[in-house]
Design a protein around this motif. Sequence first.
Motif, PDB file in Angstrom:
ATOM      1  N   GLY A 102     -38.619  46.130  -5.704  1.00  0.00           N
ATOM      2  CA  GLY A 102     -39.308  45.424  -6.772  1.00  0.00           C
ATOM      3  C   GLY A 102     -40.759  45.856  -6.911  1.00  0.00           C
ATOM      4  N   ASN A 103     -41.461  45.234  -7.822  1.00  0.00           N
ATOM      5  CA  ASN A 103     -42.846  45.591  -8.110  1.00  0.00           C
ATOM      6  C   ASN A 103     -43.803  45.097  -7.026  1.00  0.00           C
ATOM      7  OD1 ASN A 103     -42.035  46.710 -10.585  1.00  0.00           O
ATOM      8  ND2 ASN A 103     -42.223  44.719 -11.618  1.00  0.00           N
ATOM      9  N   ASN A 104     -44.995  45.721  -7.013  1.00  0.00           N
ATOM     10  CA  ASN A 104     -46.072  45.297  -6.101  1.00  0.00           C
ATOM     11  C   ASN A 104     -45.623  45.293  -4.652  1.00  0.00           C
ATOM     12  OD1 ASN A 104     -46.108  43.481  -8.800  1.00  0.00           O
ATOM     13  ND2 ASN A 104     -48.199  44.118  -8.284  1.00  0.00           N
ATOM     14  N   ALA A 105     -44.866  46.328  -4.268  1.00  0.00           N
ATOM     15  CA  ALA A 105     -44.299  46.378  -2.914  1.00  0.00           C
ATOM     16  C   ALA A 105     -45.317  46.789  -1.856  1.00  0.00           C
ATOM     17  CB  ALA A 105     -43.107  47.334  -2.877  1.00  0.00           C
ATOM     18  N   GLY A 106     -46.469  47.308  -2.272  1.00  0.00           N
ATOM     19  CA  GLY A 106     -47.479  47.735  -1.311  1.00  0.00           C
ATOM     20  C   GLY A 106     -47.556  49.246  -1.204  1.00  0.00           C
ATOM     21  N   ASP A 107     -48.542  49.714  -0.440  1.00  0.00           N
ATOM     22  CA  ASP A 107     -48.744  51.154  -0.282  1.00  0.00           C
ATOM     23  C   ASP A 107     -47.558  51.814   0.412  1.00  0.00           C
ATOM     24  OD1 ASP A 107     -51.170  50.762  -1.435  1.00  0.00           O
ATOM     25  OD2 ASP A 107     -52.367  51.104   0.369  1.00  0.00           O
ATOM     26  N   ARG A 108     -46.970  51.093   1.372  1.00  0.00           N
ATOM     27  CA  ARG A 108     -45.806  51.638   2.076  1.00  0.00           C
ATOM     28  C   ARG A 108     -44.989  50.484   2.638  1.00  0.00           C
ATOM     29  NH1 ARG A 108     -45.565  56.317   6.826  1.00  0.00           N
ATOM     30  NH2 ARG A 108     -43.325  56.102   7.236  1.00  0.00           N
ATOM     31  N   THR A 109     -43.664  50.662   2.614  1.00  0.00           N
ATOM     32  CA  THR A 109     -42.765  49.637   3.143  1.00  0.00           C
ATOM     33  C   THR A 109     -42.078  50.130   4.399  1.00  0.00           C
ATOM     34  OG1 THR A 109     -40.893  50.397   1.795  1.00  0.00           O
ATOM     35  CG2 THR A 109     -42.338  48.722   0.829  1.00  0.00           C
ATOM     36  N   PHE A 110     -41.692  49.174   5.251  1.00  0.00           N
ATOM     37  CA  PHE A 110     -41.006  49.487   6.502  1.00  0.00           C
ATOM     38  C   PHE A 110     -39.833  48.538   6.674  1.00  0.00           C
ATOM     39  CE2 PHE A 110     -45.313  50.992   6.922  1.00  0.00           C
ATOM     40  CZ  PHE A 110     -45.165  52.229   7.531  1.00  0.00           C
ATOM     41  N   LYS A 111     -38.641  49.113   6.854  1.00  0.00           N
ATOM     42  CA  LYS A 111     -37.402  48.340   6.958  1.00  0.00           C
ATOM     43  C   LYS A 111     -36.978  48.228   8.421  1.00  0.00           C
ATOM     44  CE  LYS A 111     -33.223  46.730   5.652  1.00  0.00           C
ATOM     45  NZ  LYS A 111     -32.612  46.542   6.989  1.00  0.00           N
ATOM     46  N   LEU A 112     -36.857  46.983   8.904  1.00  0.00           N
ATOM     47  CA  LEU A 112     -36.332  46.739  10.243  1.00  0.00           C
ATOM     48  C   LEU A 112     -34.814  46.542  10.170  1.00  0.00           C
ATOM     49  CD1 LEU A 112     -39.007  44.355  11.799  1.00  0.00           C
ATOM     50  CD2 LEU A 112     -38.686  46.780  12.207  1.00  0.00           C
ATOM     51  N   PRO A 113     -34.102  46.883  11.229  1.00  0.00           N
ATOM     52  CA  PRO A 113     -32.637  46.759  11.202  1.00  0.00           C
ATOM     53  C   PRO A 113     -32.168  45.309  11.227  1.00  0.00           C
ATOM     54  CG  PRO A 113     -33.369  47.396  13.391  1.00  0.00           C
ATOM     55  CD  PRO A 113     -34.585  47.451  12.509  1.00  0.00           C
ATOM     56  N   ASP A 114     -31.113  45.035  10.476  1.00  0.00           N
ATOM     57  CA  ASP A 114     -30.464  43.729  10.510  1.00  0.00           C
ATOM     58  C   ASP A 114     -29.073  43.823   9.869  1.00  0.00           C
ATOM     59  OD1 ASP A 114     -29.603  41.144  10.538  1.00  0.00           O
ATOM     60  OD2 ASP A 114     -31.123  40.372   9.158  1.00  0.00           O
ATOM     61  N   PRO A 115     -28.042  44.038  10.673  1.00  0.00           N
ATOM     62  CA  PRO A 115     -26.683  44.095  10.139  1.00  0.00           C
ATOM     63  C   PRO A 115     -25.967  42.757  10.137  1.00  0.00           C
ATOM     64  CG  PRO A 115     -26.659  44.770  12.432  1.00  0.00           C
ATOM     65  CD  PRO A 115     -28.092  44.411  12.105  1.00  0.00           C
ATOM     66  N   MET A 116     -26.690  41.631  10.319  1.00  0.00           N
ATOM     67  CA  MET A 116     -26.031  40.325  10.441  1.00  0.00           C
ATOM     68  C   MET A 116     -25.872  39.606   9.114  1.00  0.00           C
ATOM     69  SD  MET A 116     -27.489  38.773  14.033  1.00  0.00           S
ATOM     70  CE  MET A 116     -29.173  38.594  13.428  1.00  0.00           C
TER      71      MET A 116
ATOM     72  N   ALA B 257     -41.104  39.842  -5.156  1.00  0.00           N
ATOM     73  CA  ALA B 257     -41.963  40.613  -6.058  1.00  0.00           C
ATOM     74  C   ALA B 257     -42.963  39.708  -6.777  1.00  0.00           C
ATOM     75  CB  ALA B 257     -41.102  41.369  -7.074  1.00  0.00           C
ATOM     76  N   LYS B 258     -42.504  38.525  -7.170  1.00  0.00           N
ATOM     77  CA  LYS B 258     -43.374  37.567  -7.853  1.00  0.00           C
ATOM     78  C   LYS B 258     -44.539  37.153  -6.948  1.00  0.00           C
ATOM     79  CE  LYS B 258     -43.345  32.765  -9.484  1.00  0.00           C
ATOM     80  NZ  LYS B 258     -42.506  31.538  -9.620  1.00  0.00           N
TER      81      LYS B 258
END
Length: 261
Positions: free
Chosen positions: A243-257, A217-218
């Motif tokens: 957190g702050n200033n994350a952007g217009d839209r976020t996208f989460k990719l998979p990672d179960p490791m 975020a910083k």
Amino acid sequence: MHAPTRFMVLTLLFILFTASTAIASSNIYIHLLNPHYGSGGHKHPDLNCLSWRLAVETNNLQNWTVVPLACKDYVGHYMLGKQYRQDVDLVTAEAYEFAKGLNLAGDGMDVWVFDIDETTISNLPYYARDTVGFGAVPLNLTTFNAWLEEAAGLAIPGSLKLYKKLIALGFKIVFLTGTEEIHREARTKNLKAVGYTTWEKLILREAGDGTGVAYKAKKRKELEEAGYRIRGNMGDQWSDLLGNNAGDRTFKLPDPMYYIG
């Protein structure tokens, strides 16, 4: 009496045959719905690994340190199999649909933020080692940092494809990683070797930057204070996106490791 009886018997046999055939043919699909099986046919009677992975990806399971031992094979099969690739491709395709609908100012200040590890570069050759066990063994920073210095990570195909499309649309690329600054040369070498050849900024963590959500975020705040507009933000950890200033839209990719808070 004989004719109707024979007819009834034949009819009953036909019904039984049809039902048994339908059941037999449907068995090929039953494993897809069996909640006790993980990828590759590994049974986990005490832990539903598919539910565990879902909880991880939705951030309902937090602050965990290692993959449950019962799910090591499940996670390995998932990460090395086609399902992981398809999941990544779906997310990156949706990201592109969003990106191409945006109006860019054309001043070079519209940026797309990418994490690196398990977002643009895959460390699967490292995590597949017996001594790592797809995250079922506690993280050894010494061996992981040695792996980073090899600059041998692989491009994640869906992310590389998205990266190239975003550049063609006019976005500037910012790589924002929790990797320490001392690994800049290796990270740069690895990125360029697998096809990420240009970027606006490559931000690595310096002493005093903190970690996790606060660090990311910083750095995003600093980007926006410098005049950049974060139009998209992609990562494999929720700490990349919260957190702050994350952007217009976020996208989460998979990672179960692994999990970074």
